[in-house]
Write a protein that holds these residues in place. Structure first.
Motif, PDB file in Angstrom:
ATOM      1  N   LEU A   1     -24.642 -13.081 -63.305  1.00  0.00           N
ATOM      2  CA  LEU A   1     -23.864 -11.798 -63.007  1.00  0.00           C
ATOM      3  C   LEU A   1     -23.735 -13.011 -60.871  1.00  0.00           C
ATOM      4  O   LEU A   1     -22.865 -12.134 -60.858  1.00  0.00           O
ATOM      5  N   ILE A   2     -24.840 -13.004 -60.096  1.00  0.00           N
ATOM      6  CA  ILE A   2     -24.886 -13.165 -59.360  1.00  0.00           C
ATOM      7  C   ILE A   2     -24.148 -14.297 -58.694  1.00  0.00           C
ATOM      8  O   ILE A   2     -22.685 -14.366 -57.604  1.00  0.00           O
ATOM      9  N   TYR A   3     -24.054 -15.940 -60.061  1.00  0.00           N
ATOM     10  CA  TYR A   3     -23.097 -16.594 -59.790  1.00  0.00           C
ATOM     11  C   TYR A   3     -21.728 -16.653 -59.853  1.00  0.00           C
ATOM     12  O   TYR A   3     -21.028 -17.163 -59.502  1.00  0.00           O
ATOM     13  N   THR A   4     -21.307 -16.284 -60.662  1.00  0.00           N
ATOM     14  CA  THR A   4     -19.807 -16.201 -61.337  1.00  0.00           C
ATOM     15  C   THR A   4     -19.283 -14.561 -60.552  1.00  0.00           C
ATOM     16  O   THR A   4     -17.734 -15.050 -59.702  1.00  0.00           O
ATOM     17  N   LEU A   5     -19.784 -13.794 -59.756  1.00  0.00           N
ATOM     18  CA  LEU A   5     -19.539 -12.683 -58.829  1.00  0.00           C
ATOM     19  C   LEU A   5     -18.797 -13.336 -57.462  1.00  0.00           C
ATOM     20  O   LEU A   5     -18.264 -12.586 -56.903  1.00  0.00           O
ATOM     21  N   ARG A   6     -19.839 -14.238 -57.492  1.00  0.00           N
ATOM     22  CA  ARG A   6     -19.589 -14.563 -55.827  1.00  0.00           C
ATOM     23  C   ARG A   6     -19.414 -15.588 -55.437  1.00  0.00           C
ATOM     24  O   ARG A   6     -19.267 -16.634 -54.437  1.00  0.00           O
ATOM     25  N   ASN A   7     -18.475 -16.492 -56.898  1.00  0.00           N
ATOM     26  CA  ASN A   7     -18.201 -17.864 -56.708  1.00  0.00           C
ATOM     27  C   ASN A   7     -16.755 -17.556 -57.618  1.00  0.00           C
ATOM     28  O   ASN A   7     -16.296 -17.439 -58.379  1.00  0.00           O
ATOM     29  N   LYS A   8     -15.687 -17.823 -57.004  1.00  0.00           N
ATOM     30  CA  LYS A   8     -14.231 -18.072 -57.030  1.00  0.00           C
ATOM     31  C   LYS A   8     -14.152 -18.664 -58.405  1.00  0.00           C
ATOM     32  O   LYS A   8     -12.967 -18.623 -58.657  1.00  0.00           O
ATOM     33  N   ASP A   9     -14.506 -20.116 -58.117  1.00  0.00           N
ATOM     34  CA  ASP A   9     -14.886 -21.398 -58.648  1.00  0.00           C
ATOM     35  C   ASP A   9     -14.569 -20.735 -60.785  1.00  0.00           C
ATOM     36  O   ASP A   9     -14.047 -21.214 -61.573  1.00  0.00           O
ATOM     37  N   ILE A  10     -15.775 -19.960 -60.565  1.00  0.00           N
ATOM     38  CA  ILE A  10     -16.719 -20.295 -61.975  1.00  0.00           C
ATOM     39  C   ILE A  10     -15.507 -18.719 -61.975  1.00  0.00           C
ATOM     40  O   ILE A  10     -15.204 -18.888 -63.140  1.00  0.00           O
ATOM     41  N   LYS A  11     -15.806 -18.294 -61.406  1.00  0.00           N
ATOM     42  CA  LYS A  11     -14.424 -16.912 -61.798  1.00  0.00           C
ATOM     43  C   LYS A  11     -12.855 -16.795 -62.269  1.00  0.00           C
ATOM     44  O   LYS A  11     -12.698 -17.295 -63.130  1.00  0.00           O
ATOM     45  N   GLY A  12     -12.634 -17.957 -61.771  1.00  0.00           N
ATOM     46  CA  GLY A  12     -10.902 -18.312 -61.775  1.00  0.00           C
ATOM     47  C   GLY A  12     -11.209 -19.588 -63.321  1.00  0.00           C
ATOM     48  O   GLY A  12     -10.785 -18.924 -63.963  1.00  0.00           O
ATOM     49  N   ALA A  13     -12.365 -20.204 -63.391  1.00  0.00           N
ATOM     50  CA  ALA A  13     -12.609 -21.056 -64.492  1.00  0.00           C
ATOM     51  C   ALA A  13     -12.772 -19.793 -66.108  1.00  0.00           C
ATOM     52  O   ALA A  13     -11.605 -19.782 -67.071  1.00  0.00           O
TER      53      ALA A  13
END
Length: 314
Positions: free
Chosen positions: A288-300
């Motif tokens: 959750l921490i890495y996905t919510l604060r990372n635009k690249d992963i959220k976009g992917a």
């Protein structure tokens, strides 16, 4: 190197029984559902592996961290869930030793890998023009392999040393939900001062040294960020580090309270609650921490979901 002969020299089979973590039905269900949510790490691995835009050192380390945390909880979850939903099942001495070895090994790799990720962020922010020249794929693999090798070596020595101790009685109740080092040491029928000293030294090597390296890396990072004139540059640089720093503070904070605090100042119930955080809560929060604060992963992730829905409709 010490051998595993202590398991074979026991005069009679020794078994340990874990104390039930909770008897409240509602909390039992909550814990069970909580453990199932650990599949978030699987999503990160899948996204990183299937999107070429994420084939960078930063996401290579993140992918390894996610896989490591899946293994980390797998060492503990099956037996704990079986004890929550059914009668208490004893674990033999060799099984307890194996669980401790893998648990300590994976936890140590986790700490080393977080330090490696801090170094990656340091190079990316402080030396951006040389990033691709420094953080080569070969170096990334070497740092991961070195983390694994060092953790295996230290864990094998510690676990073997602990299981040279005699344990009184055939059945001993561990006031914990896994074969962690402190609760198992309390069941020994011998002087454990040397073993506690070794545990403390290993705690310094696994926790303090990597945390010091992380602190130094972020010191240089903070100095570089403060030199950036634009607010947008500040925000972009901070966003690449905030997720990692949040995970570091949770992981190292809880582990330090368990392994580096004097035994007299730590109650067994406190240790169990802290262990629950870095064993289950942290692996749950990390995706959750890495996905919510990372635009690249959220976009992917969004792109993968859209493509999956589009393929299902055709």
């Amino acid at each position: 190197m010490l051998a595993w002969k202590p398991f074979l020299n026991q005069s009679s089979p020794t078994e340990f029984v874990f104390r039930v973590f909770t008897t409240v039905p509602e909390l039992q269900v909550l814990l069970f559902l909580l453990f199932l949510l650990l599949c978030g790490n699987t999503a990160i691995i899948w996204v990183v592996c299937t999107h070429s835009s994420l084939h960078t050192p930063m996401y290579f380390f993140l992918c390894n961290l996610s896989f490591l945390e899946m293994c980390y909880t797998t060492v503990v979850v099956p037996l704990m869930l079986s004890n929550i939903w059914g009668p208490q099942k004893p674990i033999p001495l060799a099984g307890c030793g194996a669980q401790m070895f893998f648990f300590v090994t994976l936890g140590s790799i986790d700490c080393f890998l977080l330090a490696v990720m801090a170094y990656d962020r340091y190079v990316a922010i402080c030396h951006p023009l040389h990033y691709t020249l420094i953080m080569t794929h070969k170096l990334c693999v070497q740092m991961v392999v070195a983390s694994i090798g060092l953790a295996l070596f230290l864990s094998l020595q510690l676990t073997t040393l602990i299981f040279t101790l005699p344990f009184c009685g055939r059945h001993r109740e561990i006031n914990h939900f896994l074969c962690d080092v402190p609760p198992v040491l309390r069941l020994a029928c011998a002087d454990i001062r040397v073993h506690q000293a070794v545990l403390y030294v290993m705690g310094i090597l696994v926790l303090n040294v990597p945390f010091l390296l992380i602190s130094i890396s972020y010191g240089f990072i903070a100095r570089t960020i403060l030199r950036i004139c634009s607010a947008e540059g500040h925000s972009r640089a901070f966003s690449t580090c905030s997720s990692h720093l949040t995970v570091v503070l949770i992981q190292y904070g809880c582990c330090s309270l368990v392994y580096l605090r004097p035994r007299s100042s730590t109650s067994e119930d406190e240790e169990r609650k802290l262990a629950l955080v870095y064993t289950f809560i942290t692996p749950l929060l990390n995706p959750l921490i890495y996905t919510l604060r990372n635009k690249d992963i959220k976009g992917a992730l969004k792109k993968a979901i859209v493509n999956k829905m589009a393929s299902d409709t055709h």
